[in-house]
Structures are given as C-alpha cells and as structure tokens.
Motif scaffolding. Structure first.
Motif, PDB file in Angstrom:
ATOM      1  N   THR A  23       0.830  -1.205   0.000  1.00 57.16           N
ATOM      2  CA  THR A  23       0.000   0.000   0.000  1.00 57.16           C
ATOM      3  C   THR A  23       0.865   1.256   0.000  1.00 57.16           C
ATOM      4  O   THR A  23       0.602   2.211  -0.749  1.00 57.16           O
ATOM      5  N   VAL A  24       1.921   1.267   0.818  1.00 53.70           N
ATOM      6  CA  VAL A  24       2.812   2.428   0.856  1.00 53.70           C
ATOM      7  C   VAL A  24       3.521   2.593  -0.481  1.00 53.70           C
ATOM      8  O   VAL A  24       3.611   3.702  -1.013  1.00 53.70           O
ATOM      9  N   GLU A  26       2.475   1.648  -3.389  1.00 49.92           N
ATOM     10  CA  GLU A  26       1.477   2.148  -4.341  1.00 49.92           C
ATOM     11  C   GLU A  26       1.251   3.645  -4.140  1.00 49.92           C
ATOM     12  O   GLU A  26       1.134   4.407  -5.109  1.00 49.92           O
ATOM     13  N   GLU A  27       1.201   4.084  -2.895  1.00 51.25           N
ATOM     14  CA  GLU A  27       0.994   5.494  -2.567  1.00 51.25           C
ATOM     15  C   GLU A  27       2.065   6.380  -3.211  1.00 51.25           C
ATOM     16  O   GLU A  27       1.782   7.498  -3.649  1.00 51.25           O
ATOM     17  N   TYR A  28       3.289   5.867  -3.287  1.00 52.10           N
ATOM     18  CA  TYR A  28       4.396   6.634  -3.852  1.00 52.10           C
ATOM     19  C   TYR A  28       4.667   6.297  -5.319  1.00 52.10           C
ATOM     20  O   TYR A  28       5.670   6.725  -5.879  1.00 52.10           O
ATOM     21  N   TYR A  88       8.273   0.166   6.670  1.00 48.12           N
ATOM     22  CA  TYR A  88       7.078   0.860   6.197  1.00 48.12           C
ATOM     23  C   TYR A  88       6.028   0.865   7.301  1.00 48.12           C
ATOM     24  O   TYR A  88       5.945  -0.081   8.090  1.00 48.12           O
ATOM     25  N   SER A  90       1.735   1.994   8.140  1.00 46.10           N
ATOM     26  CA  SER A  90       0.423   2.367   7.605  1.00 46.10           C
ATOM     27  C   SER A  90       0.225   3.869   7.767  1.00 46.10           C
ATOM     28  O   SER A  90       0.847   4.511   8.624  1.00 46.10           O
ATOM     29  N   THR A  91      -0.629   4.437   6.956  1.00 48.35           N
ATOM     30  CA  THR A  91      -0.871   5.880   6.959  1.00 48.35           C
ATOM     31  C   THR A  91      -1.251   6.380   8.343  1.00 48.35           C
ATOM     32  O   THR A  91      -0.726   7.393   8.806  1.00 48.35           O
TER      33      THR A  91
END
Length: 161
Positions: A23-24, A26-28, A88, A90-91
C-alpha cells in the motif's frame, strides 16, 4: 498514543505487513519492478527473516500491525554491512514516532549481530523518511553498495554502527 509493542515477526503477521508494504509503495507510485513491491520475501516474511543475520520487527498496538522494519546482510558485500529493509508504516501510524522506535530497535539488533555498518536504499520522493535517516546518523552515498535488486531506488545511505 497507546503503548507500542515492537516484537519479532510471526506467521500471523505476514498478510498484514505485506499489505502495508504494498500500500505504501502504491501510494508513492513504486508498485513496479526494481522496488520491494515484487520481492519474493513478501510472500512469507516470517520464513525469510529466520535466516542467520536477519531480523524483522513488527510494531503493533493492541494486536494491530502498524508497520515494521528489518535488517539482513547486504548481498554482495563483505558481511560486515547489513541493510535496513522494508521499513514501512500504515498511513494512520505515521508521525507518531514509530519510525524512530523501529530504526533504533533495528540498529541495536544490527550492532548485537556484529554488523559494523547499516546501508539502505530509498526513493527520492520519500523525503520524510530521509530526514529521519539523517537524524539517526545515516549519510548519503553517490552510488549503490552491494546488490539489493532494487534498481528503482535512487537514494543510497549508510551509517557506521
């Protein structure tokens, strides 16, 4: 903030930490070849980090995995250099000091395992992470060291332990 528990990874954590890492990335915009996104170790992080010289730690609150970070020997180096790997969060876990707690735990473990330097690779857009690494004594390098397989990571840093 509630008490954070930092502990070695267990099999029950594999799916949660794989999801956080992907997820991280993908975010970047790093969900591509040359990053950790497709590393085979993501399929069973627990098994991968059982090898000598490896350790992966999970940060959790009330049994909820918030992120993690690990160390392992740097491929194609002299054996004295470890790599800070797959750190990493989570948000909702960011900005709460978990990175500092995790990096401290990883570096302490690396020292106790006999490593003399810790290397890492990251992306230029991960500026908050780079600031944290600098704060913990990492310095920039002009080129990659070892052979991590992460050709898309264009920022290289190292710290003497």
């Amino acid at each position: 903030m509630e008490k954070v528990n930092i502990r070695p990874i267990e099999a029950k954590d594999n799916a949660a930490i794989r999801k956080i890492i992907r997820t991280v990335l993908e975010e970047y915009g790093l969900d591509r070849e040359g990053t950790a996104y497709n590393d085979p170790s993501l399929n069973d992080m627990t098994a991968f980090y059982q090898a000598d010289g490896h350790l992966y730690l999970i940060a959790e609150i009330e049994n909820k995995v918030l992120g993690g970070g690990g160390i392992g020997p740097l491929p194609n180096s002299d054996g004295a250099i470890c790599e800070l790997q797959k750190m990493y969060f989570s948000t909702d876990a960011r900005g709460k000091g978990l990175g500092t707690q995790m990096i401290t735990a990883c570096l302490n473990a690396a020292k106790s395992m006999g490593y003399t330097q810790c290397y890492l690779e990251t992306d230029p857009d991960m500026t908050v992470a780079q600031k944290m690494y600098l704060k913990h004594g990492f310095r920039y390098l002009d080129k990659a060291v070892g052979c991590t397989g992460h050709s898309a990571c264009e920022v290289w840093m190292i710290k003497d332990l």
